[in-house]
Design a protein around this motif. Sequence first.
Motif, PDB file in Angstrom:
ATOM      1  N   PRO A  35     -28.682 -23.224  -9.618  1.00 55.81           N
ATOM      2  CA  PRO A  35     -28.939 -24.636  -9.299  1.00 55.81           C
ATOM      3  C   PRO A  35     -28.084 -25.187  -8.174  1.00 55.81           C
ATOM      4  O   PRO A  35     -28.566 -25.874  -7.305  1.00 55.81           O
ATOM      5  N   SER A  36     -26.780 -24.862  -8.180  1.00 58.35           N
ATOM      6  CA  SER A  36     -25.912 -25.444  -7.172  1.00 58.35           C
ATOM      7  C   SER A  36     -26.245 -24.946  -5.771  1.00 58.35           C
ATOM      8  O   SER A  36     -26.225 -25.701  -4.812  1.00 58.35           O
ATOM      9  N   VAL A  37     -26.579 -23.669  -5.633  1.00 58.88           N
ATOM     10  CA  VAL A  37     -26.928 -23.112  -4.323  1.00 58.88           C
ATOM     11  C   VAL A  37     -28.226 -23.733  -3.811  1.00 58.88           C
ATOM     12  O   VAL A  37     -28.304 -24.178  -2.670  1.00 58.88           O
ATOM     13  N   LYS A  38     -29.227 -23.787  -4.671  1.00 59.68           N
ATOM     14  CA  LYS A  38     -30.509 -24.371  -4.276  1.00 59.68           C
ATOM     15  C   LYS A  38     -30.331 -25.818  -3.840  1.00 59.68           C
ATOM     16  O   LYS A  38     -30.851 -26.247  -2.816  1.00 59.68           O
ATOM     17  N   ASP A  39     -29.567 -26.564  -4.634  1.00 59.89           N
ATOM     18  CA  ASP A  39     -29.324 -27.973  -4.340  1.00 59.89           C
ATOM     19  C   ASP A  39     -28.607 -28.139  -3.001  1.00 59.89           C
ATOM     20  O   ASP A  39     -28.962 -28.997  -2.194  1.00 59.89           O
ATOM     21  N   VAL A  96     -38.239 -18.885  -0.495  1.00 56.05           N
ATOM     22  CA  VAL A  96     -37.117 -18.019  -0.133  1.00 56.05           C
ATOM     23  C   VAL A  96     -36.645 -17.265  -1.374  1.00 56.05           C
ATOM     24  O   VAL A  96     -36.317 -17.870  -2.378  1.00 56.05           O
ATOM     25  N   ASN A  97     -36.610 -15.931  -1.278  1.00 56.54           N
ATOM     26  CA  ASN A  97     -36.244 -15.113  -2.438  1.00 56.54           C
ATOM     27  C   ASN A  97     -34.963 -14.315  -2.206  1.00 56.54           C
ATOM     28  O   ASN A  97     -34.601 -14.006  -1.071  1.00 56.54           O
ATOM     29  N   ASP A  98     -34.307 -13.981  -3.314  1.00 59.88           N
ATOM     30  CA  ASP A  98     -33.142 -13.080  -3.302  1.00 59.88           C
ATOM     31  C   ASP A  98     -32.034 -13.527  -2.364  1.00 59.88           C
ATOM     32  O   ASP A  98     -31.517 -12.743  -1.566  1.00 59.88           O
ATOM     33  N   ILE A  99     -31.691 -14.801  -2.445  1.00 61.64           N
ATOM     34  CA  ILE A  99     -30.606 -15.339  -1.620  1.00 61.64           C
ATOM     35  C   ILE A  99     -29.422 -15.655  -2.524  1.00 61.64           C
ATOM     36  O   ILE A  99     -29.556 -16.352  -3.526  1.00 61.64           O
ATOM     37  N   ALA A 100     -28.250 -15.157  -2.147  1.00 64.27           N
ATOM     38  CA  ALA A 100     -27.071 -15.329  -3.006  1.00 64.27           C
ATOM     39  C   ALA A 100     -26.164 -16.470  -2.574  1.00 64.27           C
ATOM     40  O   ALA A 100     -25.447 -17.033  -3.387  1.00 64.27           O
ATOM     41  N   THR A 101     -26.187 -16.811  -1.267  1.00 61.81           N
ATOM     42  CA  THR A 101     -25.255 -17.828  -0.784  1.00 61.81           C
ATOM     43  C   THR A 101     -25.994 -18.960  -0.084  1.00 61.81           C
ATOM     44  O   THR A 101     -27.148 -18.816   0.320  1.00 61.81           O
ATOM     45  N   VAL A 102     -25.299 -20.088   0.054  1.00 66.72           N
ATOM     46  CA  VAL A 102     -25.871 -21.253   0.740  1.00 66.72           C
ATOM     47  C   VAL A 102     -26.203 -20.897   2.187  1.00 66.72           C
ATOM     48  O   VAL A 102     -27.270 -21.256   2.693  1.00 66.72           O
ATOM     49  N   ARG A 150     -30.226 -20.134   6.473  1.00 66.17           N
ATOM     50  CA  ARG A 150     -30.794 -19.306   7.547  1.00 66.17           C
ATOM     51  C   ARG A 150     -32.244 -18.944   7.259  1.00 66.17           C
ATOM     52  O   ARG A 150     -33.119 -19.063   8.113  1.00 66.17           O
ATOM     53  N   ALA A 151     -32.496 -18.491   6.015  1.00 68.43           N
ATOM     54  CA  ALA A 151     -33.852 -18.075   5.645  1.00 68.43           C
ATOM     55  C   ALA A 151     -34.820 -19.264   5.671  1.00 68.43           C
ATOM     56  O   ALA A 151     -35.957 -19.145   6.134  1.00 68.43           O
TER      57      ALA A 151
END
Length: 198
Positions: free
Chosen positions: A147-151, A174-180, A185-186
């Motif tokens: 949640p925090s990354v998406k937000d 956007v899939n499989d993203i670990a960081t803000v 970028r994606a």
Amino acid sequence: MIGRLQGILIETKPPQIMVDVAGVGYEVDVPMSTFYQLPALNQNITLLIHHVVREDAQLLYGFYTDLERQWFRQLLKITGVGPKLALSVLSGLSVEELHRAILTQDHVKLTHIPGVGKKTAERLMLELKQSVAKFAESMASPAVFTPSVKDEVVEALLALGYQEREATKVIEQVNDIATVEEGIRAALKLLMRTGGAR
């Protein structure tokens, strides 16, 4: 504005807690749904924050999940609902219970919450009904991001001048993203490809 706090839990006085961040103690009001999940004193804690700045005070409201914070912010948009009552609603009902009460128009469930009378319950039902579909989607589909990354990615896109509608839409692709940073970028790459305008 403060959007997240990470530190050591040093005090609990419901509904307020204190979090030590690098030697500074931050007083944070939390709903009971978050309070019940708190770690033991002197343990690490991370909270999503809603920061209110007034002439006479700066107030912090903390939540374990982004969905709780979204509902809190949605409640604040309703006439006559301040932070104290919004916290009371989220303390009396879980997010899922609140969502179900609005869907089924269960006024009685809301009136059991301290500070919520019949008229306030009816106003909540009426004004929150339009938001239910949006939140139902959030709860039904598995989150691609934490949640925090998406937000944070959505907030970054809004700060760059994109509309909330297009930022929210592109983030779901956007899939499989670990960081803000990776998420931004994606998302920007997709927005450029689809012609999203700033």
